[in-house]
Design a protein around this motif. Structure first.
Motif, PDB file in Angstrom:
ATOM      1  N   ASN A   9       0.832  -1.208   0.000  1.00  0.00           N
ATOM      2  CA  ASN A   9       0.000   0.000   0.000  1.00  0.00           C
ATOM      3  C   ASN A   9       0.864   1.255   0.000  1.00  0.00           C
ATOM      4  O   ASN A   9       0.587   2.214  -0.730  1.00  0.00           O
ATOM      5  N   ALA A  10       1.900   1.235   0.830  1.00  0.00           N
ATOM      6  CA  ALA A  10       2.801   2.390   0.907  1.00  0.00           C
ATOM      7  C   ALA A  10       3.476   2.648  -0.432  1.00  0.00           C
ATOM      8  O   ALA A  10       3.559   3.796  -0.896  1.00  0.00           O
ATOM      9  N   LYS A  11       3.941   1.602  -1.076  1.00  0.00           N
ATOM     10  CA  LYS A  11       4.643   1.757  -2.353  1.00  0.00           C
ATOM     11  C   LYS A  11       3.720   2.293  -3.440  1.00  0.00           C
ATOM     12  O   LYS A  11       4.130   3.138  -4.256  1.00  0.00           O
ATOM     13  N   VAL A  12       2.466   1.834  -3.448  1.00  0.00           N
ATOM     14  CA  VAL A  12       1.522   2.326  -4.460  1.00  0.00           C
ATOM     15  C   VAL A  12       1.205   3.801  -4.224  1.00  0.00           C
ATOM     16  O   VAL A  12       1.204   4.610  -5.166  1.00  0.00           O
ATOM     17  N   ILE A  13       0.932   4.164  -2.984  1.00  0.00           N
ATOM     18  CA  ILE A  13       0.617   5.562  -2.669  1.00  0.00           C
ATOM     19  C   ILE A  13       1.797   6.470  -2.995  1.00  0.00           C
ATOM     20  O   ILE A  13       1.645   7.552  -3.570  1.00  0.00           O
ATOM     21  N   LEU A  14       2.986   6.031  -2.651  1.00  0.00           N
ATOM     22  CA  LEU A  14       4.180   6.845  -2.888  1.00  0.00           C
ATOM     23  C   LEU A  14       4.495   6.968  -4.374  1.00  0.00           C
ATOM     24  O   LEU A  14       4.889   8.037  -4.848  1.00  0.00           O
ATOM     25  N   ILE A  15       4.333   5.876  -5.135  1.00  0.00           N
ATOM     26  CA  ILE A  15       4.624   5.978  -6.576  1.00  0.00           C
ATOM     27  C   ILE A  15       3.586   6.851  -7.264  1.00  0.00           C
ATOM     28  O   ILE A  15       3.901   7.555  -8.230  1.00  0.00           O
ATOM     29  N   PHE A  16       2.340   6.837  -6.774  1.00  0.00           N
ATOM     30  CA  PHE A  16       1.341   7.770  -7.300  1.00  0.00           C
ATOM     31  C   PHE A  16       1.797   9.207  -7.071  1.00  0.00           C
ATOM     32  O   PHE A  16       1.691  10.051  -7.972  1.00  0.00           O
ATOM     33  N   LEU A  17       2.320   9.483  -5.884  1.00  0.00           N
ATOM     34  CA  LEU A  17       2.779  10.838  -5.579  1.00  0.00           C
ATOM     35  C   LEU A  17       4.005  11.215  -6.398  1.00  0.00           C
ATOM     36  O   LEU A  17       4.196  12.395  -6.735  1.00  0.00           O
ATOM     37  N   VAL A  18       4.837  10.243  -6.735  1.00  0.00           N
ATOM     38  CA  VAL A  18       5.974  10.503  -7.619  1.00  0.00           C
ATOM     39  C   VAL A  18       5.468  10.964  -8.988  1.00  0.00           C
ATOM     40  O   VAL A  18       5.920  11.979  -9.529  1.00  0.00           O
ATOM     41  N   VAL A  19       4.528  10.221  -9.554  1.00  0.00           N
ATOM     42  CA  VAL A  19       3.968  10.576 -10.861  1.00  0.00           C
ATOM     43  C   VAL A  19       3.246  11.915 -10.783  1.00  0.00           C
ATOM     44  O   VAL A  19       3.433  12.787 -11.641  1.00  0.00           O
ATOM     45  N   PHE A  20       2.434  12.087  -9.749  1.00  0.00           N
ATOM     46  CA  PHE A  20       1.671  13.328  -9.589  1.00  0.00           C
ATOM     47  C   PHE A  20       2.604  14.520  -9.405  1.00  0.00           C
ATOM     48  O   PHE A  20       2.391  15.589  -9.989  1.00  0.00           O
ATOM     49  N   GLY A  21       3.645  14.342  -8.587  1.00  0.00           N
ATOM     50  CA  GLY A  21       4.607  15.427  -8.381  1.00  0.00           C
ATOM     51  C   GLY A  21       5.291  15.829  -9.667  1.00  0.00           C
ATOM     52  O   GLY A  21       5.501  17.022  -9.940  1.00  0.00           O
ATOM     53  N   HIS A  22       5.635  14.852 -10.491  1.00  0.00           N
ATOM     54  CA  HIS A  22       6.276  15.150 -11.772  1.00  0.00           C
ATOM     55  C   HIS A  22       5.318  15.824 -12.757  1.00  0.00           C
ATOM     56  O   HIS A  22       5.726  16.676 -13.543  1.00  0.00           O
ATOM     57  N   ILE A  23       4.048  15.458 -12.690  1.00  0.00           N
ATOM     58  CA  ILE A  23       3.095  15.992 -13.664  1.00  0.00           C
ATOM     59  C   ILE A  23       2.691  17.431 -13.329  1.00  0.00           C
ATOM     60  O   ILE A  23       2.340  18.212 -14.216  1.00  0.00           O
ATOM     61  N   ILE A  24       2.759  17.813 -12.040  1.00  0.00           N
ATOM     62  CA  ILE A  24       2.384  19.182 -11.676  1.00  0.00           C
ATOM     63  C   ILE A  24       3.577  20.126 -11.648  1.00  0.00           C
ATOM     64  O   ILE A  24       3.401  21.348 -11.544  1.00  0.00           O
ATOM     65  N   GLN A  25       4.796  19.586 -11.770  1.00  0.00           N
ATOM     66  CA  GLN A  25       5.996  20.420 -11.647  1.00  0.00           C
ATOM     67  C   GLN A  25       6.016  21.633 -12.578  1.00  0.00           C
ATOM     68  O   GLN A  25       6.414  22.730 -12.154  1.00  0.00           O
ATOM     69  N   PRO A  26       5.594  21.510 -13.845  1.00  0.00           N
ATOM     70  CA  PRO A  26       5.642  22.693 -14.727  1.00  0.00           C
ATOM     71  C   PRO A  26       4.740  23.842 -14.292  1.00  0.00           C
ATOM     72  O   PRO A  26       4.883  24.954 -14.804  1.00  0.00           O
ATOM     73  N   PHE A  27       3.835  23.613 -13.345  1.00  0.00           N
ATOM     74  CA  PHE A  27       2.848  24.623 -12.991  1.00  0.00           C
ATOM     75  C   PHE A  27       3.096  25.255 -11.626  1.00  0.00           C
ATOM     76  O   PHE A  27       2.292  26.064 -11.165  1.00  0.00           O
ATOM     77  N   ILE A  28       4.213  24.904 -10.980  1.00  0.00           N
ATOM     78  CA  ILE A  28       4.420  25.382  -9.612  1.00  0.00           C
ATOM     79  C   ILE A  28       4.720  26.882  -9.552  1.00  0.00           C
ATOM     80  O   ILE A  28       4.443  27.520  -8.525  1.00  0.00           O
ATOM     81  N   ASP A  29       5.265  27.447 -10.620  1.00  0.00           N
ATOM     82  CA  ASP A  29       5.583  28.878 -10.585  1.00  0.00           C
ATOM     83  C   ASP A  29       4.359  29.750 -10.812  1.00  0.00           C
ATOM     84  O   ASP A  29       4.376  30.941 -10.492  1.00  0.00           O
ATOM     85  N   GLY A  30       3.301  29.172 -11.346  1.00  0.00           N
ATOM     86  CA  GLY A  30       2.111  29.971 -11.653  1.00  0.00           C
ATOM     87  C   GLY A  30       1.038  29.929 -10.595  1.00  0.00           C
ATOM     88  O   GLY A  30       0.022  30.616 -10.708  1.00  0.00           O
ATOM     89  N   SER A  31       1.248  29.138  -9.546  1.00  0.00           N
ATOM     90  CA  SER A  31       0.225  28.995  -8.514  1.00  0.00           C
ATOM     91  C   SER A  31       0.882  28.727  -7.171  1.00  0.00           C
ATOM     92  O   SER A  31       1.664  27.785  -7.032  1.00  0.00           O
ATOM     93  N   ARG A  32       0.553  29.553  -6.186  1.00  0.00           N
ATOM     94  CA  ARG A  32       1.118  29.345  -4.849  1.00  0.00           C
ATOM     95  C   ARG A  32       0.612  28.045  -4.234  1.00  0.00           C
ATOM     96  O   ARG A  32       1.350  27.345  -3.535  1.00  0.00           O
TER      97      ARG A  32
END
Length: 333
Positions: A9-32
């Motif tokens: 369970n931990a590995k699935v949740i964490l790998i989801f956050l890895v993918v999610f973190g990478h997918i939102i990275q281009p937008f971090i400068d435009g939104s606090r």
């Protein structure tokens, strides 16, 4: 032995956050808000992943084990380093060329994971408290050496090694103490508190959480070690808080825990294509929800038996999935 659902369970949740973190990275400068969410996730998702990797490194020792580890980690690393080089060139990414010893993007983890196992041969012979102190000291001091960086993933190897070593020394009984109700309540308040603090604090350089740059590059040459110690402390506490809330029972996605390496190695094909073509735009909260759903879909696709069947010979050096499917098809006929 039956697999422990908690770790899957931990590995699935964490790998989801890895993918999610990478997918939102281009937008971090435009939104606090997105910037805050990104930093919040990065305070714990890789430290927690690395800690769990260390937890399952108990068998380290003889030369045969190291050879098996090299085949498991370094051969896929070399293959994917070449594959991603070709892919980056194909999609028009400027930094498409990199030497074999300068890991493309997320491939640093394979190189570092191998090195952590090698370091463990020495550190497992040192008393836990002394070894942890040495590992943290090295992680703090390495930032003063400007030449240590992405090459061979040396900087991240030393910076994140304390989490791997901590995982090695932990046993399941100690880890399960985090599941106590009183600690979970404290953890919930701490998680919300850190998110709030990040939101209202002055802008934080996200590179502090990546562990790949020297203090000179981070603009804090003199006080780099105290700053990294603050990062260490925050990441360790955040990791414990997140792990306290991981469910122990089997869930619908638990079985995907054994397939997270595939997601980690392959999700870059999606993420880099999205970034290169500026595929998404985030202007509303619903857009962020959409990106989380896309992240989950990517996880499911890359965890599918079809994808594993294709990539298993490359990633694991075997074709058991293909043989199993072939046998089942023959029986059906």
């Amino acid at each position: 032995m039956e697999r422990e659902a908690y770790f899957d369970n931990a590995k699935v949740i964490l790998i989801f956050l890895v993918v999610f973190g990478h997918i939102i990275q281009p937008f971090i400068d435009g939104s606090r808000a997105i910037h805050t969410l990104y930093i919040w996730v990065y305070t714990f998702h890789m430290p927690a992943f690395i800690l769990i990797s260390g937890f399952f490194a108990k068998g380290i020792g003889n030369g045969q084990y190291i050879w098996k580890l090299a085949k498991k980690l370094l051969i896929p690393y070399a293959i994917f380093q070449l594959v991603y080089t070709v892919y980056y060139f194909y999609i028009g990414k400027e930094s498409w060329f990199a030497s074999m010893f300068y890991p493309h993007w997320s491939l640093w983890f394979l190189m570092s994971l191998f090195c952590w196992h090698i370091l463990l041969i020495i550190f497992k012979k040192i008393p836990a408290a002394v070894g942890m102190s040495i590992a943290v000291a090295i992680g703090l001091l390495i930032g003063y050496i400007g030449e240590v960086g992405h090459t061979f993933s040396l900087s991240r190897t030393f910076v994140f090694f304390p989490f791997f070593l901590l995982g090695y020394w932990l046993n399941q009984k100690e880890l399960m103490k985090l599941k106590r109700k009183v600690f979970q309540l404290i953890a919930a308040f701490f998680l919300v508190g850190v998110f709030t603090l990040i939101y209202f604090a002055p802008e934080i350089n996200t590179n502090w959480l990546l562990g790949s740059k020297s203090y000179i590059d981070l603009g804090l040459q003199t006080l780099g070690a105290p700053a990294r110690m603050l990062v260490y402390t925050t990441s360790a506490l955040m990791t414990m808080c997140i792990l306290s809330w991981i469910p122990r029972r089997k869930l619908a996605f638990t079985k995907l825990g054994k397939r997270t390496l595939y997601v980690y190695l392959l999700h870059g094909f999606f993420i880099q294509y999205f970034r290169q073509n500026e595929f998404f735009e985030v202007s509303r909260f619903i857009d962020l929800v959409g990106l989380s759903i896309i992240s989950a879909v990517i996880l499911l696709i890359l965890s599918s038996k079809f994808i594993i069947g294709i990539w298993q010979p490359v990633i694991e050096g075997k074709a058991s999935m293909i043989r199993k499917t072939w046998t089942q098809d023959k029986k059906a006929v």
